[in-house]
Design a protein around this motif. Sequence first.
Motif, short mmCIF file in Angstrom:
data_model
loop_
_atom_site.label_atom_id
_atom_site.label_comp_id
_atom_site.label_asym_id
_atom_site.label_seq_id
_atom_site.Cartn_x
_atom_site.Cartn_y
_atom_site.Cartn_z
N VAL A 139 0.90 -1.11 -0.04
CA VAL A 139 -0.04 0.10 0.11
C VAL A 139 0.88 1.26 -0.07
O VAL A 139 1.61 1.53 0.80
CB VAL A 139 -0.91 -0.03 1.01
N CYS A 155 -6.56 2.94 4.58
CA CYS A 155 -6.14 4.42 4.15
C CYS A 155 -6.54 4.64 2.60
O CYS A 155 -6.77 5.63 2.20
CB CYS A 155 -4.55 4.64 4.44
N CYS A 157 3.26 -0.56 8.87
CA CYS A 157 2.11 -0.75 7.81
C CYS A 157 1.93 -2.18 7.51
O CYS A 157 2.78 -2.88 7.14
CB CYS A 157 2.46 0.05 6.52
N ILE A 158 0.55 -2.61 7.89
CA ILE A 158 0.20 -4.10 7.77
C ILE A 158 -0.57 -4.36 6.56
O ILE A 158 -1.27 -5.45 6.41
CB ILE A 158 -0.62 -4.61 9.05
N PRO A 198 -4.93 1.41 11.66
CA PRO A 198 -4.98 0.73 12.97
C PRO A 198 -3.61 0.87 13.67
O PRO A 198 -3.55 0.30 14.78
CB PRO A 198 -4.99 -0.52 12.67
N THR A 199 -2.43 1.24 12.73
CA THR A 199 -1.34 1.18 13.69
C THR A 199 -0.74 2.58 13.67
O THR A 199 0.26 3.28 13.99
CB THR A 199 0.03 0.61 12.76
N ILE A 246 -0.08 5.21 11.55
CA ILE A 246 1.17 5.75 10.94
C ILE A 246 0.58 6.79 9.75
O ILE A 246 -0.52 6.47 9.34
CB ILE A 246 2.03 4.89 10.14
N CYS A 294 -3.34 -2.79 5.34
CA CYS A 294 -4.76 -3.55 5.72
C CYS A 294 -5.70 -2.41 4.55
O CYS A 294 -6.80 -2.99 4.78
CB CYS A 294 -5.05 -3.16 7.11
N THR A 295 -5.16 -1.69 4.08
CA THR A 295 -5.94 -1.07 2.79
C THR A 295 -7.02 0.09 3.54
O THR A 295 -7.74 0.61 2.72
CB THR A 295 -6.66 -1.79 1.88
S1 SF4 Z 1 -2.47 0.24 4.81
FE1 SF4 Z 1 -2.81 2.15 5.24
S2 SF4 Z 1 -4.18 2.32 7.02
FE2 SF4 Z 1 -3.20 0.03 6.92
S3 SF4 Z 1 -1.67 -0.18 8.28
FE3 SF4 Z 1 -0.62 0.72 6.34
S4 SF4 Z 1 -0.77 3.03 6.19
FE4 SF4 Z 1 -2.06 1.98 7.99
#
Ligand code: SF4
Length: 457
Positions: free
Chosen positions: A238, A286, A280-281, A267-268, A270, A283-284
């Motif tokens: 992402v 954003c 950044c996990i 959720p983290t 950032i 997760c989409t």
């Molecule tokens: S994809 Fe976006 S919302 Fe999800 S953890 Fe990464 S920066 Fe944060």
Amino acid sequence: MELETPRTFRDRPINITDTGHRKWIYARQPKGIWYTRRTIVAWIAISFLVLAPFVKINGNPLMLFDVANRKFSIFGQMIWAQDSYLMALIMGVTVVFIVLFTVIYGRLWCGWACPQTLFLEMVYRRIEYLFEGNYRGSKKNHKVTSQNFLRKMAKHAVFILISILITNIFLNWIIGPERLWAIISEPIQMHLFGFFVMLGISIFYYWIYAFFREQVCTMICPYGRLQGVLLDSKSVAVIYDYKRGEPRGPKSTGDCIDCHQCISVCPTGIDIKNGSQLECINCTACIDECNIVMEKINRPKNLIRFDSVYGLETGKRSVLNARTYAYSGVLAILIVFLGIAIFERKPIDTTILRVSGSIYQRVDSVNYSNLYLLKIINKTQTDKRINLKLITPGSGTIQLTTGQTLLKTQGILESVVIVNLNKKDLTGKSTPIEVGIYEGNTLLQQYHTNFLGPDRK
Ligand code: SF4
Ligand code: SF4
């Protein structure tokens, strides 16, 4: 490119203040197509986690990882500790799979399939939204009032219940539903150890999901720490399209209006505009949030999107390209290879070793015998009545000394066996022989060993 945002994100984790204290992340609930897709994937994954130990294939659970008894069931195929080559193969393929998958798809696992994210984002966080509203960062929710206190108590009560449920899901995978049910249904004093293990795990889950939360991903998870070495500029992640977005600001020429909406759902906690970060996990959330903003200000969507740094810089299609297809092909081959190895396994596992210190015995003027220790493991869910035959040389005989022929389901049969050979069948001091283990007339396994005899010279 020089970004104008503060650089503190490089100095310390985003959820730690400059005085070293915890900074709580209160992420807003995202909405949009990616969140819907993620919800669907999450509930399929959670259903699998819940149901897999209950589903039986040929009497074996779909999934079981009974570490204490060294018994594993993968898609209904029972794997024992004795299947060492298979265990080594599974571990090898798993490592290669993780590396290749991460090189291509980045942290897709983290945001979409990891149980930590599934339960935190799709279960606990939603319960929190239900009791405390969507945006807990608002001052209203932090005021100490009796109403807020009751809300928090109710939320934590549900959290505790869910943590106990998750403990049961976990234990179903580790000890199986039957043994778990025995712990639950029988008097507590019969399973004191099991009870305290359940209690300990439940408290641990409650602490993780209610308090520790995203710090598992940002500080503890070893997979998360590996991202730095596994990802390259062509890995899918992402990312924020800084070419389109900068210079940012409400009145700037870039598409980003610096509204911070993408941060509010993270959720983290950032800011993805700072570039790829360990926290950044993928997760989409954003992506969805920024797309809503783009729609409102009449700009093209996907200012934040799934892409690679290489794709962003060159403008070339980079999510699905030759490399992705090639690596995915290798992953598919590995999975098929592993599947064949698992499903082609023999139903029994036999070892025949000569009795320690023994050589050969002369039975009469023409026959010789050897003593062996036989061990057969039944890996199936049915009892087997076995018999042994000497396949090569066909004229020899083999005999179980115990006379026991019943091999119980998932049991072990051990016996001394005597092999008799005529001296005309001996090819030298050591003659190769082949033993067949049968159930009725069905050959279950062939075993090659050697028969010791006198030197023929
Ligand atoms: S994809 Fe976006 S919302 Fe999800 S953890 Fe990464 S920066 Fe944060
Ligand atoms: S949501 Fe989009 S427009 Fe708003 S700050 Fe984030 S990237 Fe910029």
